[in-house]
Design a protein around this motif. Structure first.
Motif, mmCIF file in Angstrom:
data_model
loop_
_atom_site.group_PDB
_atom_site.id
_atom_site.type_symbol
_atom_site.label_atom_id
_atom_site.label_comp_id
_atom_site.label_asym_id
_atom_site.label_seq_id
_atom_site.Cartn_x
_atom_site.Cartn_y
_atom_site.Cartn_z
ATOM 1 N N ILE A 30 64.367 83.297 -14.631
ATOM 2 C CA ILE A 30 64.308 84.687 -15.565
ATOM 3 C C ILE A 30 64.823 84.698 -16.808
ATOM 4 N N ALA A 31 66.217 84.118 -17.301
ATOM 5 C CA ALA A 31 67.249 84.714 -18.128
ATOM 6 C C ALA A 31 66.714 83.934 -19.193
ATOM 7 N N ALA A 32 66.524 82.187 -19.513
ATOM 8 C CA ALA A 32 66.924 81.629 -20.402
ATOM 9 C C ALA A 32 65.317 81.426 -20.865
ATOM 10 N N TRP A 33 64.249 81.068 -19.359
ATOM 11 C CA TRP A 33 62.410 80.654 -20.004
ATOM 12 C C TRP A 33 62.060 82.633 -20.881
ATOM 13 N N GLY A 34 63.081 83.660 -19.859
ATOM 14 C CA GLY A 34 62.479 84.510 -20.647
ATOM 15 C C GLY A 34 63.042 85.405 -22.012
ATOM 16 N N ALA A 35 63.838 84.748 -22.457
ATOM 17 C CA ALA A 35 65.266 84.533 -23.510
ATOM 18 C C ALA A 35 64.396 83.604 -24.411
ATOM 19 N N LYS A 41 58.284 80.619 -11.550
ATOM 20 C CA LYS A 41 57.013 80.187 -11.316
ATOM 21 C C LYS A 41 57.039 81.931 -11.028
ATOM 22 N N GLY A 42 55.304 82.908 -10.678
ATOM 23 C CA GLY A 42 55.361 83.656 -10.304
ATOM 24 C C GLY A 42 55.449 84.923 -10.625
ATOM 25 N N VAL A 43 56.285 85.298 -11.790
ATOM 26 C CA VAL A 43 56.906 86.029 -12.517
ATOM 27 C C VAL A 43 56.251 86.123 -13.239
ATOM 28 N N LYS A 44 55.896 88.255 -13.179
ATOM 29 C CA LYS A 44 55.482 88.585 -14.106
ATOM 30 C C LYS A 44 56.701 89.637 -14.613
ATOM 31 N N TYR A 45 57.010 89.489 -16.380
ATOM 32 C CA TYR A 45 57.264 90.065 -17.536
ATOM 33 C C TYR A 45 57.003 91.635 -17.874
ATOM 34 N N GLY A 46 55.967 91.579 -17.201
ATOM 35 C CA GLY A 46 55.564 93.350 -17.714
ATOM 36 C C GLY A 46 54.530 92.684 -19.296
ATOM 37 N N GLU A 68 59.296 95.995 -21.541
ATOM 38 C CA GLU A 68 59.339 95.454 -20.342
ATOM 39 C C GLU A 68 59.801 93.738 -20.121
ATOM 40 N N LEU A 69 59.493 93.225 -20.939
ATOM 41 C CA LEU A 69 60.354 91.873 -20.993
ATOM 42 C C LEU A 69 61.553 91.821 -20.660
ATOM 43 N N ALA A 70 62.384 92.415 -22.355
ATOM 44 C CA ALA A 70 63.950 92.739 -22.281
ATOM 45 C C ALA A 70 64.663 93.126 -21.599
ATOM 46 N N ASP A 71 63.464 94.313 -20.615
ATOM 47 C CA ASP A 71 64.462 94.801 -19.465
ATOM 48 C C ASP A 71 64.312 94.041 -18.324
ATOM 49 N N VAL A 126 65.097 90.548 -18.818
ATOM 50 C CA VAL A 126 65.480 89.357 -19.424
ATOM 51 C C VAL A 126 67.230 89.711 -19.434
ATOM 52 N N LEU A 127 67.250 90.529 -20.905
ATOM 53 C CA LEU A 127 68.460 91.093 -21.373
ATOM 54 C C LEU A 127 69.526 90.943 -19.999
ATOM 55 N N PRO A 128 68.798 91.774 -18.842
ATOM 56 C CA PRO A 128 70.468 92.089 -17.717
ATOM 57 C C PRO A 128 69.990 90.525 -16.739
ATOM 58 N N ALA A 129 68.917 90.026 -16.616
ATOM 59 C CA ALA A 129 69.218 89.048 -16.265
ATOM 60 C C ALA A 129 69.800 87.615 -16.896
ATOM 61 N N LEU A 130 70.164 87.542 -18.367
ATOM 62 C CA LEU A 130 70.744 86.844 -19.418
ATOM 63 C C LEU A 130 72.426 87.212 -18.744
ATOM 64 N N THR A 131 72.851 88.501 -18.389
ATOM 65 C CA THR A 131 74.664 88.651 -18.298
ATOM 66 C C THR A 131 74.882 88.769 -17.007
ATOM 67 N N GLU A 132 73.388 88.645 -16.268
ATOM 68 C CA GLU A 132 73.468 88.575 -14.242
ATOM 69 C C GLU A 132 74.038 86.875 -14.098
ATOM 70 N N ALA A 133 73.145 85.854 -15.219
ATOM 71 C CA ALA A 133 73.578 84.212 -14.987
ATOM 72 C C ALA A 133 74.584 84.139 -15.608
ATOM 73 N N VAL A 134 75.230 84.498 -17.212
ATOM 74 C CA VAL A 134 76.097 84.204 -17.316
ATOM 75 C C VAL A 134 77.616 84.919 -16.404
ATOM 76 N N SER A 135 77.425 86.158 -15.943
ATOM 77 C CA SER A 135 78.118 86.575 -14.770
ATOM 78 C C SER A 135 78.871 85.309 -13.046
ATOM 79 N N LEU A 136 77.127 85.581 -12.700
ATOM 80 C CA LEU A 136 76.893 84.504 -11.892
ATOM 81 C C LEU A 136 77.413 82.775 -11.322
ATOM 82 N N LEU A 137 77.893 82.728 -12.876
ATOM 83 C CA LEU A 137 77.827 81.302 -12.830
ATOM 84 C C LEU A 137 80.049 81.058 -13.484
ATOM 85 N N ARG A 138 80.241 82.729 -14.024
ATOM 86 C CA ARG A 138 81.542 82.135 -14.521
ATOM 87 C C ARG A 138 82.240 82.288 -13.249
#
Length: 134
Positions: A15-20, A60-65, A70-73, A75-87
């Motif tokens: 969601i983070a990467a493809w949403g970006a 698959k099956g993600v509704k971005y709005g 709505e998309l930014a709402d 994707v942007l938190p998902a980007l932060t979350e993705a980096v945090s969980l990978l760290r």
């Protein structure tokens, strides 16, 4: 050491990467949203390592709005979350993910002649800010 991400973790990364890329495409709609999305998608599917394996598929099956807001709402938190969980789970992959997304947004901004439009530049700034907030 083998890293195993949960299905939810993989979805967050996708969601983070493809949403970006989707955000960049929306920001580039005045030019060629299709070219923006194509160049960004190629960059994502060219990723290597664990991140490359996860980003091979778009979510698959993600509704971005219905709006860019709505998309930014989502994707942007998902980007932060993705980096945090990978760290937490794989620090080298956190850097790989961040670089992959940066390359994707830079590639997405390329189809423009000369400098990216102010809209694309601002969206890239917001995406980078979300990556760096982790």
């Amino acid at each position: 050491m083998s890293i195993t991400l949960s299905d939810q973790d993989k979805l967050t990364l996708r969601i983070a990467a493809w949403g970006a890329v989707s955000l960049m495409s929306a920001a580039g709609a005045a030019g060629s949203a299709h070219k923006v999305a194509t160049h960004g998608s190629i960059a994502l599917t060219s990723a290597t390592g664990l991140v490359g394996h996860v980003l091979t598929k778009a979510p698959k099956g993600v509704k971005y709005g219905k709006s860019v807001a709505e998309l930014a709402d989502q994707v942007l938190p998902a980007l932060t979350e993705a980096v945090s969980l990978l760290r937490q789970q794989a620090p080298a992959e956190a850097d790989n993910f961040r670089r992959t997304v940066i390359v994707a947004i830079e590639a997405a901004a390329r189809p423009q002649q000369g400098e990216p439009s102010p809209t694309l530049a601002e969206m890239a700034r917001k995406i980078t800010g979300a990556l760096d907030a982790a």
